[in-house]
Design a protein around this motif. Structure first.
Motif, short mmCIF file in Angstrom:
data_model
loop_
_atom_site.label_atom_id
_atom_site.label_comp_id
_atom_site.label_asym_id
_atom_site.label_seq_id
_atom_site.Cartn_x
_atom_site.Cartn_y
_atom_site.Cartn_z
N ALA A 136 78.25 66.33 -32.56
CA ALA A 136 79.04 66.50 -33.72
C ALA A 136 80.41 67.40 -33.17
N GLN A 137 80.23 68.29 -32.67
CA GLN A 137 81.19 69.44 -32.00
C GLN A 137 82.07 68.77 -31.23
N SER A 138 81.70 68.02 -30.31
CA SER A 138 82.22 67.13 -28.97
C SER A 138 83.00 66.07 -29.75
N MET A 139 82.79 65.36 -30.71
CA MET A 139 83.60 64.38 -31.28
C MET A 139 84.47 65.12 -32.17
N GLN A 140 84.44 65.92 -32.67
CA GLN A 140 85.35 66.58 -33.63
C GLN A 140 86.33 67.15 -32.58
N ALA A 141 86.01 67.70 -31.54
CA ALA A 141 87.11 68.36 -30.58
C ALA A 141 87.84 67.24 -30.10
N VAL A 142 87.29 66.25 -29.86
CA VAL A 142 88.22 64.98 -29.43
C VAL A 142 89.36 64.48 -30.35
N ALA A 143 88.42 64.45 -31.49
CA ALA A 143 89.58 63.82 -32.62
C ALA A 143 90.40 64.83 -32.98
N GLU A 144 90.33 66.15 -33.19
CA GLU A 144 91.42 67.18 -33.08
C GLU A 144 92.43 67.27 -32.22
N ALA A 145 91.97 67.23 -30.86
CA ALA A 145 92.86 67.31 -29.93
C ALA A 145 93.58 66.00 -29.64
N GLU A 146 93.03 64.95 -30.13
CA GLU A 146 93.73 63.58 -29.94
C GLU A 146 93.54 63.49 -28.19
N ASP A 147 92.65 63.97 -27.51
CA ASP A 147 92.51 63.96 -26.06
C ASP A 147 91.01 64.05 -25.59
N CYS A 148 90.61 63.04 -24.56
CA CYS A 148 89.16 62.89 -24.22
C CYS A 148 89.16 63.33 -22.97
N ALA A 149 90.00 64.31 -22.58
CA ALA A 149 89.52 65.16 -21.05
C ALA A 149 87.96 65.56 -21.14
N CYS A 150 87.38 65.38 -19.94
CA CYS A 150 85.95 65.83 -19.78
C CYS A 150 85.68 67.15 -20.28
N SER B 171 74.03 64.04 -37.49
CA SER B 171 74.15 62.73 -36.73
C SER B 171 75.33 61.93 -37.67
N ARG B 172 75.17 62.04 -38.98
CA ARG B 172 76.02 61.18 -39.69
C ARG B 172 77.50 61.85 -39.57
N THR B 173 77.65 63.17 -39.22
CA THR B 173 79.07 63.71 -39.09
C THR B 173 79.43 63.32 -37.82
N ALA B 174 78.60 63.12 -36.68
CA ALA B 174 79.13 62.96 -35.32
C ALA B 174 79.47 61.44 -35.27
N ASN B 175 78.84 60.57 -36.01
CA ASN B 175 78.91 58.99 -35.91
C ASN B 175 80.48 58.96 -36.98
N ASP B 176 80.36 59.48 -37.99
CA ASP B 176 82.20 59.40 -38.66
C ASP B 176 83.22 59.70 -37.55
N LEU B 177 83.10 60.93 -36.96
CA LEU B 177 83.90 61.37 -35.86
C LEU B 177 84.24 60.29 -34.58
N ARG B 178 83.07 59.90 -34.30
CA ARG B 178 82.96 58.95 -33.26
C ARG B 178 83.83 57.87 -33.68
N ARG B 179 83.83 57.36 -34.61
CA ARG B 179 85.11 56.33 -34.85
C ARG B 179 86.48 56.63 -34.58
N ILE B 180 86.74 57.75 -34.42
CA ILE B 180 88.01 58.39 -34.30
C ILE B 180 88.23 58.80 -32.90
N ALA B 181 87.15 59.28 -32.25
CA ALA B 181 87.12 59.59 -30.98
C ALA B 181 86.90 58.60 -30.04
N LYS B 182 86.25 57.33 -30.38
CA LYS B 182 85.92 56.32 -29.31
C LYS B 182 87.18 55.84 -28.94
#
Length: 135
Positions: free
Chosen positions: A66-80, A115-126
């Motif tokens: 969840a933290q990972s997906m949130q960080a990607v969504a907030e930064a709008e960046d998927c750096a490793c 898990s639900r939170t991570a899945n919701d954020l995944r839609r933005i991060a993916k």
């Protein structure tokens, strides 16, 4: 007497079929992840946790996700380093908020929430990660 040929045929089929189905067992060629090969390993205590406490390790994994997906969504960046940060923050959340919980089912419910939170954020991060080749 009639059943003996049937039993023999079944026995022969089972012993000769075994090698063919064994060919379909997947093999894992490498432990290296396909994207971001320098991902930090999860904490050893999760790898070595007693089976009766596995739900606690699952909770930390879902907090991390969840933290990972949130960080990607907030930064709008998927750096490793954004998609796969250190596990310290997830461990800190677990340690500060949840490590003292005795009720197994409460931990399992929390895991489902993360898990639900991570899945919701995944839609933005993916889509962000796919565009950058890190999915």
């Amino acid at each position: 007497m009639r059943n003996i040929p049937i039993a023999l045929t079944a026995g022969i089929l089972l012993t000769t079929a075994a090698p063919s189905w064994a060919q379909f067992v997947p093999t894992l060629g490498s432990d290296t992840p396909r994207v971001c090969p320098d991902q930090p390993p999860q904490p050893e205590w999760i790898d070595n946790i007693a089976p009766r406490d596995a739900h606690r390790g699952n909770l930390v994994q879902e907090i991390y996700r969840a933290q990972s997906m949130q960080a990607v969504a907030e930064a709008e960046d998927c750096a490793c380093d954004i998609r796969f940060p250190s596990w310290e923050a997830a461990e800190a959340v677990y340690s500060e908020r949840y490590s003292g919980i005795k009720d197994r089912w409460e931990v399992i419910d929390l895991t489902s929430e993360y898990s639900r939170t991570a899945n919701d954020l995944r839609r933005i991060a993916k889509p962000i990660c796919k565009e950058q080749g890190n999915w």
